[in-house]
Design a protein around this motif. Structure first.
Motif, short mmCIF file in Angstrom:
data_model
loop_
_atom_site.label_atom_id
_atom_site.label_comp_id
_atom_site.label_asym_id
_atom_site.label_seq_id
_atom_site.Cartn_x
_atom_site.Cartn_y
_atom_site.Cartn_z
N PRO A 158 -26.29 27.69 73.00
CA PRO A 158 -26.43 27.61 71.54
C PRO A 158 -25.64 26.42 71.01
O PRO A 158 -24.72 25.92 71.67
CB PRO A 158 -25.83 28.93 71.06
CG PRO A 158 -24.81 29.26 72.10
CD PRO A 158 -25.35 28.74 73.41
N ALA B 200 -28.41 31.98 63.31
CA ALA B 200 -28.34 31.51 64.69
C ALA B 200 -29.67 30.96 65.20
O ALA B 200 -29.73 30.46 66.33
CB ALA B 200 -27.89 32.65 65.60
N ASN C 160 -32.03 31.22 69.61
CA ASN C 160 -30.69 30.79 69.22
C ASN C 160 -30.21 29.52 69.93
O ASN C 160 -29.22 28.92 69.51
CB ASN C 160 -29.68 31.90 69.51
CG ASN C 160 -29.55 32.18 71.00
OD1 ASN C 160 -30.53 32.56 71.65
ND2 ASN C 160 -28.38 31.96 71.57
N ASN D 295 -26.39 26.64 62.87
CA ASN D 295 -25.58 27.74 63.40
C ASN D 295 -24.25 27.81 62.64
O ASN D 295 -23.30 27.09 62.95
CB ASN D 295 -25.33 27.53 64.89
CG ASN D 295 -24.65 28.74 65.52
OD1 ASN D 295 -24.61 29.82 64.94
ND2 ASN D 295 -24.10 28.56 66.70
N ALA E 271 -31.46 28.41 65.78
CA ALA E 271 -31.36 26.96 65.77
C ALA E 271 -32.60 26.27 66.33
O ALA E 271 -32.89 25.13 65.98
CB ALA E 271 -30.13 26.52 66.56
#
Length: 381
Positions: free
Chosen positions: A272, A310, A370, A238, A312
């Motif tokens: 996140p 993003a 994300n 991220n 992840a």
């Protein structure tokens, strides 16, 4: 094939026709890979004897690529037809059999973007045409193949004055359409279907919203419909894209961090990972040339990069289509349940690989989102 799955294949120049039964009977394996952006591809493996019409076709073409030969594969699962691929043959290989066994003919190909990537039209002018108009004009060439354009206008609708300047094409049609999409933060791909012989050429923002597909159930006894699920959580992935805008009056460049959340790319994970590039040594711009572009264009390109950075959480798995009772499709949402609170919830289907043999239809897939923990209390069963 299994009773609940039927595979049909059409081959031919421009307008393909259903293949004879003898050709379909010689089909041993089918593999189709579909990514959320870019080109999709397929591979067909035939087991043929010396008198097979496919053997004769291979000899007549001299083993050369058959870009004029179109292939459409349709899988009907529980009465629902799914167009897996609509493309052209790019390569074929023949391996002679040994000790009286059949030969193996392997045919590979790509979707209809392969036709767009053949001729270099660099220098072709587009006076007074915005990017949307240029894409529409380029896609009009392929209406003969059933390609229907779906173009979403960008925020950068800038008209050029022909007596001052105009844009010209660089590279092939496919390369130039992709370039125009990247310049406004859009994506480009061709989606086969919904009917055989018809495809949709999509040029617009990457969409991660919509009605989720039936859920993938892991470790739920009789309700389990997947063979495997493997999750990874990359805390360092991220990275928030940073663009710099130059203020001409003050001569100062101001950094602008861009969040990975947009109306078309909502958060699918509640927690996140923390961005890893917000400390002063890592405040590098996404690209050095963005400061020279108009602020709306730089922001759109930055938001597209933020959506990719993003992702992840990644899930890789496989399923049996007859157990799942349907075909999992890329470029859509799907629910996951039965794997724990950290990874349950909605995911975006990034890629799907169809693997079909006689009596077997399986899919490998890659899902992304994300962060951890679901943002919705329930998912579609």
């Amino acid at each position: 094939m299994l009773q609940s799955v039927q595979l049909s294949m059409m081959i031919g120049p421009v307008v393909p026709l259903t293949v004879p039964r003898v050709v379909l009977d010689s089909l041993a394996e089918v593999e189709v890979k579909v990514d959320d952006v870019g080109q999709s591809g397929f591979q067909l493996v035939f087991s043929i004897d010396k008198q097979s019409p496919l053997q004769i076709l291979f000899l007549l073409t001299g083993g050369m690529p058959l870009l004029f030969m179109r292939v459409i594969l349709v899988a009907t699962v529980n009465g629902v037809a799914n167009v897996l691929i609509d493309g052209v043959i790019t390569n074929n290989q023949l391996s002679p059999g040994d000790k009286g066994s059949n030969s193996t003919l392997t045919i590979t190909g790509k979707d209809l973007t392969a036709l767009m990537d053949q001729s270099d039209w660099s220098g072709f002018p587009f006076p007074a045409l915005p990017p949307e108009g240029r894409v529409l004009l380029l896609l009009a060439k392929y209406a003969l193949f059933g390609v229907l354009p779906m173009i979403i206008p960008s925020l950068m609708l800038v008209l050029q004055i022909p007596i001052e300047q105009w844009s010209s094409q660089q590279g092939t049609d496919y390369a130039y359409i992709k370039f125009l999409a990247e310049q406004v933060g859009w994506v480009f791909y061709i989606e086969p279907g919904p009917l055989p012989g018809v495809s949709v050429a999509y040029w617009g923002p990457q969409i991660k919203i919509g009605t989720p597909q039936p859920s993938l159930n892991g470790d739920m006894d009789a309700y389990t419909n997947v063979e495997s699920l493997h999750f990874t959580f990359d805390q360092e992935k991220n990275r928030i894209p940073i663009i710099y805008t130059y203020i001409q009056e003050t001569g100062v460049s101001i950094p602008i961090p861009l969040p990975p959340i947009t109306p078309l790319n909502p958060p699918l994970g509640l927690i996140p990972p923390l961005p890893t590039n917000l400390l002063p040594p890592d405040l590098r711009p996404l690209r050095d040339d963005l400061a020279k572009l108009p602020i709306p264009q730089a922001v759109m390109m930055g938001l597209a990069a933020a959506a990719q950075a993003a992702e992840a959480v990644t899930c890789e798995g496989s399923l049996d289509v007859t157990r799942y009772r349907g075909v999992l499709k890329a470029r859509g949402l799907v629910g996951v349940r039965g794997v724990g609170p950290a990874f349950d919830g909605l995911y975006y289907v990034k890629s799907v690989t169809h693997k079909i043999k006689r009596g077997e239809y399986k899919q490998n897939f890659t899902l992304t989102r994300n962060g951890l923990v679901s943002t919705v209390p329930t998912v579609n069963i």
